[in-house]
Design a protein around this motif. Structure first.
Motif, PDB file in Angstrom:
ATOM      1  N   GLU A 186     -37.376  72.421  27.450  1.00 20.40           N
ATOM      2  CA  GLU A 186     -37.033  71.902  26.130  1.00 20.40           C
ATOM      3  C   GLU A 186     -37.529  72.834  25.029  1.00 20.40           C
ATOM      4  O   GLU A 186     -36.825  73.079  24.040  1.00 20.40           O
ATOM      5  N   ARG A 189     -35.230  75.720  24.916  1.00 19.74           N
ATOM      6  CA  ARG A 189     -33.966  75.340  24.278  1.00 19.74           C
ATOM      7  C   ARG A 189     -34.116  75.289  22.762  1.00 19.74           C
ATOM      8  O   ARG A 189     -33.254  75.767  22.017  1.00 19.74           O
ATOM      9  N   HIS A 193     -32.260  77.586  20.081  1.00 19.61           N
ATOM     10  CA  HIS A 193     -31.501  76.943  19.017  1.00 19.61           C
ATOM     11  C   HIS A 193     -31.951  77.456  17.645  1.00 19.61           C
ATOM     12  O   HIS A 193     -31.117  77.708  16.756  1.00 19.61           O
TER      13      HIS A 193
END
Length: 418
Positions: A186, A189, A193
């Motif tokens: 996470e 990610r 992003h």
């Protein structure tokens, strides 16, 4: 993949065709886990039937997982049926453990499998499976006899506390490893992003600066060209007028001089339209509407025709496609001219009707045009249709007792960079 179709079938309707939805991955992972879990439960049930054990518990577990899938498809959520499935699974697993040796049972491994499935299926709340698994292990420990029958009391493996400690270690290790993997994934990610957003911001700024530069260049070119062309055409018109005065006694050359003057004025008007189209706001529907309105007012003032303009609804913004503005100008100038020449109208209205992804320009008069005949057509209608077809514009002609209405529809796209 082979599993995409059955998994996608159980996704909520809003997510099936939209893989960019923020919750698509969340629902897809849950649906995938349930589909594979049901398949494995039926395989396990077949094995249990083969060895002579009752598979009812596995069938119940599969039915509960199926309830999660149906809840996602019909109601768009899974948290409640998933919680009920988790509770039911613990009771089913405890049933296997209770009948096969409690904390010493090989079926205790089912609790570890339960933990793995919980963490894989639900990344947000799956860690609670660690607490459930540890609680179940402690409960099983207290329900276990001190020394199982057939085991030596001094043996380490005959100590229920040792078995509990080993299973707790396994549960914590599995849960911690998977939870850490999810956490790092996470974070990766989110980092990716953030980098993507940074790159997009840099690209947006670069495009904005480039757009401003191009707009400045377009306006400069338009201004220079307008000044130079205007001066030349004005000079030609003046020279033609002087020649017309000097050669008034030669009537054979007067039509030529008049044609030169008319062509010069016509070229000047056309260059004005072209240069206006170079302006950076000419692709905005309402700006084009104002330009056509100004032309219509000036044009119809020469005749005994009342002209008005109307904006139907609110302008939704956006931009017209390249070259659409210039072609719309040519179409409506021809249409306005045909109203004077062939419609016999006394009132004309120009309207703009914006919509979600398109705009419609409407010219309404209280006269009547002649319909085109054959392949050649009359009064420029065939030319307007051909121009609309060539540039992907919608064309509509409506005639009734109240007059004639021409509708030209053009697509618009949203502007992302201001």
């Amino acid at each position: 993949m082979l599993t995409d179709t059955p998994v996608t079938f159980f996704l909520p309707a809003a997510l099936r065709a939209d893989k960019t939805h923020p919750r698509y991955t969340e629902f897809y992972v849950v649906a995938t886990t349930c589909v594979f879990g049901i398949a494995l439960l039926f395989v396990g049930a077949a094995v249990m039937r083969y060895v002579g054990l009752p598979p009812l518990g596995l069938y119940i577990n599969a039915a509960l997982a199926g309830g999660i899938l149906l809840s996602m498809r019909w109601f768009g959520h899974y948290r409640i049926p998933m919680s009920l499935t988790a509770i039911g699974s613990v009771f089913i697993i405890y049933g296997f453990i209770r009948n096969t040796g409690m904390i010493f049972s090989i079926n205790v491994n089912l609790l570890h499998m339960y933990l793995v499935v919980a963490l894989l299926a639900d990344k947000k709340w799956g860690w609670t499976g660690v607490l459930v698994c540890l609680g179940a292990l402690v409960y099983v420990y207290f329900q276990t006899p001190a020394v199982p029958s057939g085991m030596h009391p001094a043996s380490l493996t005959s100590n229920p506390l040792y078995a509990l400690s080993l299973h707790v270690f396994i549960a914590v290790f599995i849960g911690g490893a998977l939870a850490y993997g999810h956490y790092t994934g996470e974070q990766s990610r989110l980092t990716i992003h953030a980098l993507q957003n940074q790159k997009i911001s840099l690209l947006d700024e670069a495009v904005r600066q480039r757009t401003e530069q191009l707009n400045t260049m377009r306006q400069a070119v338009a201004a220079d060209f307008h000044d130079e062309t205007g001066n030349v055409l004005a000079a030609i018109t003046r020279q033609a007028a002087l020649l017309e005065m000097q050669l008034c006694d030669q009537p054979e050359v007067l039509p030529i001089l008049k044609a030169i003057s008319d062509n010069s004025n016509r070229l000047y008007a056309s260059s004005k339209d072209f240069l206006w189209d170079l302006h950076h706001e000419s692709d905005q529907p309402e700006v084009l509407f104002q330009y056509l309105t100004a032309y219509g007012q000036q044009y119809y003032n020469q005749f005994d025709i009342a002209f008005s303009a109307e904006l139907i609804g609110e302008d939704g913004g956006g931009q017209l496609p390249p070259f659409a503005s210039l072609n719309l100008i040519y179409i409506f100038k021809e249409a306005m001219g045909n109203v004077v020449k062939h419609a016999g109208a006394t009132e004309v209205t120009l309207a703009l009707r914006p919509a979600a992804h398109e705009v419609t320009y409407i010219l309404q008069d209280n006269g009547r045009w002649a319909e085109p005949e054959g392949s050649t057509g009359h009064y420029g209608l065939q030319n307007m249709r051909h121009r609309c077809q060539k540039h992907h514009l919608g064309f509509g002609l409506h005639t009734d007792a109240n007059g004639t209405r021409i509708e030209i529809t053009a697509p618009v796209h949203t502007t992302f960079i201001s």
